[in-house]
Design a protein around this motif. Structure first.
Motif, PDB file in Angstrom:
ATOM      1  N   PRO A 271       0.839  -1.202   0.000  1.00 59.55           N
ATOM      2  CA  PRO A 271       0.000   0.000   0.000  1.00 59.55           C
ATOM      3  C   PRO A 271       0.873   1.251   0.000  1.00 59.55           C
ATOM      4  CG  PRO A 271      -0.111  -1.109   2.141  1.00 59.55           C
ATOM      5  CD  PRO A 271       0.676  -2.000   1.238  1.00 59.55           C
ATOM      6  N   LEU A 272       0.358   2.343  -0.500  1.00 62.01           N
ATOM      7  CA  LEU A 272       1.137   3.573  -0.667  1.00 62.01           C
ATOM      8  C   LEU A 272       1.842   3.963   0.622  1.00 62.01           C
ATOM      9  CD1 LEU A 272       2.072   6.001  -2.314  1.00 62.01           C
ATOM     10  CD2 LEU A 272      -0.091   7.154  -1.727  1.00 62.01           C
ATOM     11  N   GLU A 273       1.158   3.872   1.746  1.00 61.46           N
ATOM     12  CA  GLU A 273       1.805   4.358   2.991  1.00 61.46           C
ATOM     13  C   GLU A 273       3.035   3.504   3.339  1.00 61.46           C
ATOM     14  OE1 GLU A 273      -1.303   3.506   2.757  1.00 61.46           O
ATOM     15  OE2 GLU A 273      -1.777   1.857   4.118  1.00 61.46           O
ATOM     16  N   GLN A 274       3.034   2.243   2.904  1.00 62.52           N
ATOM     17  CA  GLN A 274       4.227   1.418   3.174  1.00 62.52           C
ATOM     18  C   GLN A 274       5.323   1.714   2.139  1.00 62.52           C
ATOM     19  OE1 GLN A 274       3.757  -2.814   3.910  1.00 62.52           O
ATOM     20  NE2 GLN A 274       1.740  -2.459   4.849  1.00 62.52           N
ATOM     21  N   ILE A 275       4.897   1.975   0.917  1.00 64.71           N
ATOM     22  CA  ILE A 275       5.880   2.282  -0.135  1.00 64.71           C
ATOM     23  C   ILE A 275       6.657   3.545   0.226  1.00 64.71           C
ATOM     24  CG2 ILE A 275       6.136   3.090  -2.516  1.00 64.71           C
ATOM     25  CD1 ILE A 275       4.028   1.130  -3.380  1.00 64.71           C
ATOM     26  N   VAL A 276       5.963   4.572   0.684  1.00 63.42           N
ATOM     27  CA  VAL A 276       6.663   5.830   0.980  1.00 63.42           C
ATOM     28  C   VAL A 276       7.440   5.740   2.288  1.00 63.42           C
ATOM     29  CG1 VAL A 276       5.132   7.277  -0.409  1.00 63.42           C
ATOM     30  CG2 VAL A 276       4.602   6.864   2.011  1.00 63.42           C
ATOM     31  N   ASP A 277       7.176   4.731   3.097  1.00 62.11           N
ATOM     32  CA  ASP A 277       7.944   4.555   4.336  1.00 62.11           C
ATOM     33  C   ASP A 277       9.073   3.567   4.068  1.00 62.11           C
ATOM     34  OD1 ASP A 277       7.308   3.169   7.669  1.00 62.11           O
ATOM     35  OD2 ASP A 277       8.849   4.553   6.913  1.00 62.11           O
ATOM     36  N   ASP A 278       9.977   3.940   3.137  1.00 65.41           N
ATOM     37  CA  ASP A 278      10.991   2.994   2.623  1.00 65.41           C
ATOM     38  C   ASP A 278      12.243   2.993   3.509  1.00 65.41           C
ATOM     39  OD1 ASP A 278      12.623   4.975  -0.011  1.00 65.41           O
ATOM     40  OD2 ASP A 278      11.751   5.589   1.912  1.00 65.41           O
ATOM     41  N   GLU A 279      12.074   2.504   4.729  1.00 63.77           N
ATOM     42  CA  GLU A 279      13.184   2.431   5.680  1.00 63.77           C
ATOM     43  C   GLU A 279      14.343   1.602   5.117  1.00 63.77           C
ATOM     44  OE1 GLU A 279      15.856   2.477   8.761  1.00 63.77           O
ATOM     45  OE2 GLU A 279      14.298   3.908   8.183  1.00 63.77           O
ATOM     46  N   PHE A 280      14.033   0.544   4.343  1.00 61.98           N
ATOM     47  CA  PHE A 280      15.110  -0.301   3.785  1.00 61.98           C
ATOM     48  C   PHE A 280      16.013   0.528   2.887  1.00 61.98           C
ATOM     49  CE2 PHE A 280      14.331  -0.903  -0.751  1.00 61.98           C
ATOM     50  CZ  PHE A 280      13.044  -0.371  -0.890  1.00 61.98           C
ATOM     51  N   ARG A 281      15.424   1.478   2.149  1.00 64.90           N
ATOM     52  CA  ARG A 281      16.214   2.307   1.231  1.00 64.90           C
ATOM     53  C   ARG A 281      16.969   3.385   2.031  1.00 64.90           C
ATOM     54  NH1 ARG A 281      12.552   3.062  -2.238  1.00 64.90           N
ATOM     55  NH2 ARG A 281      13.237   1.643  -3.901  1.00 64.90           N
TER      56      ARG A 281
END
Ligand code: GCO
Length: 479
Positions: A392-402
């Motif tokens: 979901p978008l909110e997880q995509i923008v919370d890209d802690e791995f990156r």
């Protein structure tokens, strides 16, 4: 402890490429490129897509500059679509004023915002007409002259650009375009009708032609433009860090070095040492083009900086026996797990993008040592996540791995500069935004900005976009 070790004028920012972000394939006179044609061949692109819309950046330069400003970026690396400038590509073909105007305005708009442009002349999208007219990259005489003409048109058009990259990753165009066939124009070595006779020679001939075209454009820049505009020019080479699969096996240790020679030294050794690496001439023999004294004079010393693209690391295991004609790695295997069962990095990230900051530091040192401490610009570095698209978008923008990837890699860069004495002077994260990832289509996302392809290409900054800037601030001297 690494503190403020990067020079005050260290340039950091983000990178993109024309075919991956612009869209607008026919706008204002643009001609087709080999990638427009390649994407139209069923089965070539994982999701059947193309760069026909991508991020629609051709119509959204203001939005992209706004993204750069929000990140605090000091620089922006982007590429020119040759077929927007000369739709048919050749030195006797008309130049397209609308194409020139687009990039002139974009450079002026970047400079107005205090963002330094770093321009790649060729990021794989050769005008299709040149491939059809004379075999494109395979034709030394014609391709070198047409690229030199195109480069000169751009040097004339963009005098405010001070950082030029001739080619992006000639390894990819040569091997993926003329050996595996995974990239445009899709040649494989079993082709029957190769213009060079033996199709297993094609990739090495293309690599040689890239170097000659690079040397020719650099000579023009240094003689005709640098005296009045200043600036600098170089080539961007890709290569990932290596570790022997078994550190106790000298054959694996040698194979690890050979991997770097077949991927990086293939191009860098001619530029810095005037010859191909011995491991390549030993394995390839007459399949590798020979150098004339004039060609060496043109290519040796043709970098003002070393452009470095790197993403991950591999364990390298030697292979026994005679390598097949299509071997381009150097008779070895690349693995993510070593003899002791240790892995390069978390398996969550894309199959070929596992992080390994120490490997990055090692590779910076390898380049620095082999090429006598050149000024290095890291021109691409980044990662993606398997299945990122399905979140979901909110997880995509919370890209802690990156964000964690950049903390590791920027930290390793600072150590290489501060503790190892490597002369790194710029870093461009790949990428400013999600974009068309070549044969993977839109299934793989690299951006620090999410692009909603189904929602009108709307941009959403990810967490990582706000991490890179403060990292560099923490490592950069104020005076
Ligand atoms: C490359 C290209 C980029 C890619 C990026 C991720 O290095 O392959 O320059 O266009 O999109 O590297 O694969």
């Amino acid at each position: 402890m690494t503190t403020k070790v990067l020079p005050k004028d260290f340039l950091w920012g983000f990178a993109t490429a024309a075919y991956q972000i612009e869209g607008a394939p026919e706008a204002d006179g643009r001609g087709p490129s080999i990638w427009d044609k390649f994407c139209a061949i069923p089965g070539k692109i994982a999701d059947g897509s193309s760069g026909a819309v991508a991020c629609d950046s051709y119509h959204r330069t203001g939005e992209d500059i706004a993204l750069l400003k929000e990140t605090g970026a000091k620089a922006y690396r982007f590429s020119i679509a040759w077929s927007r400038i000369i739709p048919l590509g050749g030195r006797d073909d008309p130049v397209n004023p609308a194409g020139i105007a687009f990039y002139k305005t974009f450079v002026d708009d970047l400079l107005k915002e205090g963002i330094v442009p770093m321009v790649t002349l060729f990021h794989w999208d050769l005008p299709q007409e040149l491939d059809e007219r004379y075999g494109g990259l395979l034709n030394k005489e014609e391709f070198v002259k047409d690229f030199a003409n195109y480069a000169k048109v751009m040097f004339e058009a963009l005098p405010k650009v001070k950082h030029w990259i001739t080619f992006n990753e000639p390894w990819c165009s040569s091997i993926l375009g003329y050996n595996t066939g995974l990239f445009a124009p899709g040649h494989t070595i079993d082709r029957k009708k190769s213009p060079v006779g033996d199709s297993s020679k094609e990739c090495w001939i293309v690599g040689h032609n890239f170097l000659l075209a690079h040397g020719t454009a650099v000579k023009i820049y240094r003689e005709e433009f640098k005296p009045k505009n200043g600036g600098e020019i170089g080539i961007t080479l890709n290569g990932d860090a290596v570790y022997p699969w078994d550190t106790e096996d000298p054959l694996d240790v040698e194979a690890a070095e050979r991997k770097l020679e077949f991927s990086i030294a293939w191009f860098a050794d001619p530029i810095y040492h005037g010859r191909y690496p011995a491991s390549m001439t030993a394995q390839l023999g007459s399949r590798l083009p020979s150098w004339t004294p004039e060609e060496i004079a043109l290519v040796q010393g043709s970098n003002d900086f070393y452009g470095m693209n790197t993403y991950t690391a591999n364990y390298i295991k030697h292979k026994t026996g005679t390598p097949p004609a299509d071997d381009f790695l150097g008779n070895l295997e690349t693995l993510f797990e070593n003899k002791a069962g240790e892995c390069i990095g978390p398996e969550t990230q894309s199959f070929w993008l596992r992080p390994n900051p120490q490997g990055f530091r090692n590779l910076l040192n390898w380049i620095s040592k082999r090429y006598n401490q050149p000024k290095i610009y890291v021109t691409e570095n980044g990662t993606s996540l398997k299945g990122e698209n399905d979140l979901p978008l909110e997880q995509i923008v919370d890209d802690e791995f990156r964000a964690e990837y950049y903390r590791g890699y920027v930290g390793a860069l600072a150590k290489a500069v501060g503790e190892d004495g490597v002369n790194v002077r710029a870093y461009m994260a790949w990428s400013l935004m999600d974009n068309f990832e070549w044969a993977e289509g839109y299934e793989t996302r690299f951006g620090v900005t999410f692009v909603d392809y189904e929602g009108g290409q709307k941009r959403y900054l990810k967490k990582s976009a706000k991490v890179v800037g403060p990292l560099f601030d923490s490592y950069t001297k104020k005076e």
